[in-house]
Design a protein around this motif. Structure first.
Motif, PDB file in Angstrom:
ATOM      1  N   ARG A 102       7.996   1.483   5.036  1.00 37.75           N
ATOM      2  CA  ARG A 102       8.066   0.839   6.340  1.00 37.75           C
ATOM      3  C   ARG A 102       8.528  -0.601   6.164  1.00 37.75           C
ATOM      4  O   ARG A 102       8.018  -1.345   5.316  1.00 37.75           O
ATOM      5  N   THR A 103       9.512  -1.000   6.954  1.00 33.38           N
ATOM      6  CA  THR A 103      10.000  -2.377   6.914  1.00 33.38           C
ATOM      7  C   THR A 103      10.144  -2.915   8.333  1.00 33.38           C
ATOM      8  O   THR A 103      10.152  -2.150   9.312  1.00 33.38           O
ATOM      9  N   THR A 160       0.874  -1.170   0.000  1.00 30.75           N
ATOM     10  CA  THR A 160       0.000   0.000   0.000  1.00 30.75           C
ATOM     11  C   THR A 160       0.906   1.213   0.000  1.00 30.75           C
ATOM     12  O   THR A 160       2.029   1.176   0.522  1.00 30.75           O
ATOM     13  N   SER A 161       0.425   2.317  -0.592  1.00 34.74           N
ATOM     14  CA  SER A 161       1.304   3.464  -0.770  1.00 34.74           C
ATOM     15  C   SER A 161       0.494   4.739  -0.986  1.00 34.74           C
ATOM     16  O   SER A 161      -0.715   4.693  -1.227  1.00 34.74           O
ATOM     17  N   MET A 190      -2.846  -9.458   2.573  1.00 33.44           N
ATOM     18  CA  MET A 190      -4.083  -8.698   2.474  1.00 33.44           C
ATOM     19  C   MET A 190      -4.865  -8.694   3.783  1.00 33.44           C
ATOM     20  O   MET A 190      -5.438  -7.665   4.173  1.00 33.44           O
ATOM     21  N   PHE A 191      -4.900  -9.811   4.487  1.00 28.30           N
ATOM     22  CA  PHE A 191      -5.704  -9.865   5.714  1.00 28.30           C
ATOM     23  C   PHE A 191      -5.176  -8.885   6.758  1.00 28.30           C
ATOM     24  O   PHE A 191      -5.940  -8.297   7.512  1.00 28.30           O
ATOM     25  N   ALA A 192      -3.852  -8.671   6.782  1.00 26.65           N
ATOM     26  CA  ALA A 192      -3.278  -7.726   7.737  1.00 26.65           C
ATOM     27  C   ALA A 192      -3.561  -6.282   7.320  1.00 26.65           C
ATOM     28  O   ALA A 192      -3.813  -5.419   8.168  1.00 26.65           O
ATOM     29  N   ASP A 228       5.674   6.438   3.744  1.00 31.54           N
ATOM     30  CA  ASP A 228       4.877   6.554   2.522  1.00 31.54           C
ATOM     31  C   ASP A 228       4.133   5.273   2.155  1.00 31.54           C
ATOM     32  O   ASP A 228       3.198   5.316   1.354  1.00 31.54           O
ATOM     33  N   GLY A 229       4.553   4.139   2.718  1.00 26.04           N
ATOM     34  CA  GLY A 229       3.900   2.890   2.362  1.00 26.04           C
ATOM     35  C   GLY A 229       4.380   1.739   3.227  1.00 26.04           C
ATOM     36  O   GLY A 229       5.266   1.902   4.083  1.00 26.04           O
ATOM     37  N   GLN A 230       3.780   0.574   2.997  1.00 27.25           N
ATOM     38  CA  GLN A 230       4.106  -0.614   3.790  1.00 27.25           C
ATOM     39  C   GLN A 230       3.782  -1.862   2.987  1.00 27.25           C
ATOM     40  O   GLN A 230       3.113  -1.808   1.951  1.00 27.25           O
ATOM     41  N   GLU A 231       4.224  -3.015   3.477  1.00 26.22           N
ATOM     42  CA  GLU A 231       3.944  -4.301   2.844  1.00 26.22           C
ATOM     43  C   GLU A 231       3.331  -5.247   3.866  1.00 26.22           C
ATOM     44  O   GLU A 231       3.724  -5.255   5.027  1.00 26.22           O
TER      45      GLU A 231
END
Length: 343
Positions: free
Chosen positions: A174-175, A157-158, A216-218, A210-213
């Motif tokens: 984000r990591t 998402t971003s 989908m459920f999370a 700005d975004g994350q990985e």
């Protein structure tokens, strides 16, 4: 692990006082099973079905106490409890045990696995690289892996479109604080930013990242989609986890009980893929109906560009873990290619 041993007495008191155990006749065997997620999650559903099968197959001789994340500490502490035999079974994810078994960080490599889940299912169920080579390294750390499975594809998402590697230039991604994950995003030109999981929503909302990985459920459970403009079905990786047991405990079980454990593990191989699919498809449907987020999927050409850019990280992994880890990665890549040809 020694610096955490002071936690064990307190955690053992927790084990004695807050378990979820099925009521009924007195059992011959009490299995203590911890997992890394909340009571309403992929792992929780998996553990419940696993426990139900054990209890039913044994005609009540086995009872399973279930511990979600937090009851016995964090995910790393639960893995350490498994190592010393304070608990018997656990869901142990490589992302939380990279310091215990560094070679398992290969699961963090981008575009290693297929974008076809049936291919990944075959690999995770059958790969010699995993069940022989990597398993032997887990055993050296007193963890016996019964099964490798996935909670779904990782997606982005971003606050901007992410279609080619250059879209990540200067992007605050984000990591988790994993050297390999950080290296993966540095390879795209991003600015990897480790942020605790529970702070990701506010970080996105305040534009600190700005975004994350995540699977989908999370993304749906944590409402990340509410504070992002784009959802990219990148399938750049799999969220891999394992079903593990303390090897000394496992070897102490009589043959018939071992057989029940092995049979249940085999049956849950197919169920784990079904469970994650149910959770992730439901989450995607909800996100689409509950928001106006832009949803896009990487096409084959776009995937190829990212995969080419990520190759340098595979070489970094090999330097990081040494010759034995490099051999496991090479063997796993061959297992994946073989599975792709079989589809």
């Amino acid at each position: 692990m020694k610096n955490r041993l002071w936690l064990i007495p307190a955690l053992l008191l927790v084990i004695a006082g807050c378990s979820q155990v099925t009521e009924g006749k007195e059992a011959e065997y009490i299995f203590r099973f911890a997992h890394e997620e909340s009571p309403s999650s992929v792992q929780a559903d998996y553990v419940k079905e696993f426990a139900d099968k054990l209890e039913k197959k044994s005609n009540g001789r086995i009872k399973v106490e279930r511990y979600p994340i937090g009851q016995l500490g964090n995910a790393t502490e639960q893995a350490e409890l498994l190592q010393i035999g304070a608990i018997d079974f656990a869901i142990v994810s490589p992302g939380n045990t990279g310091t215990i078994v560094p070679e398992n960080q290969l699961f963090s490599l981008h575009f290693l696995f297929s974008d076809e889940m049936n291919v990944n299912k075959q690999v995770l169920n059958e790969s010699d690289a995993l069940y022989e080579d990597l398993n032997s390294l887990y055993l050296e750390k007193n963890i016996k892996v019964l099964d490798y499975w996935t909670e779904g594809f990782m997606n982005w998402t971003s606050n901007q479109e992410l279609a080619v590697p250059t879209d990540f230039n200067g992007f605050k991604m984000r990591t988790m604080p994993s050297p390999l994950i950080v290296a993966a995003y540095e390879a795209y030109g991003a600015n990897p930013t480790p942020v605790p999981y529970m702070e990701v929503y506010s970080g996105l909302q305040l534009n600190m990242i700005d975004g994350q990985e995540n699977p989908m459920f999370a993304i749906e459970e944590m409402n990340f989609y509410e504070v992002q403009k784009y959802l990219t079905l990148s399938k750049h990786g799999l969220y891999i986890t394992t079903t593990a047991v303390n090897p000394d405990f496992y070897e102490s079980l009589p043959n018939d009980i071992q057989h029940i454990v092995d049979e249940t593990t085999a049956e849950m191989q197919a169920r784990s893929f079904a469970i994650q699919n149910e959770f992730n498809q439901s989450a995607l449907d909800h996100i689409k109906s509950d928001s106006d987020i832009n949803v896009a999927e990487l096409n084959e050409e776009e995937r190829q560009k990212f995969e080419e850019q990520s190759q340098e990280v595979r070489e970094y992994y090999k330097r990081l873990v040494g010759e034995e880890g490099a051999k496991i990665l090479d063997k796993l890549e061959k297992d994946i290619q073989k599975a792709e040809k079989n589809q």
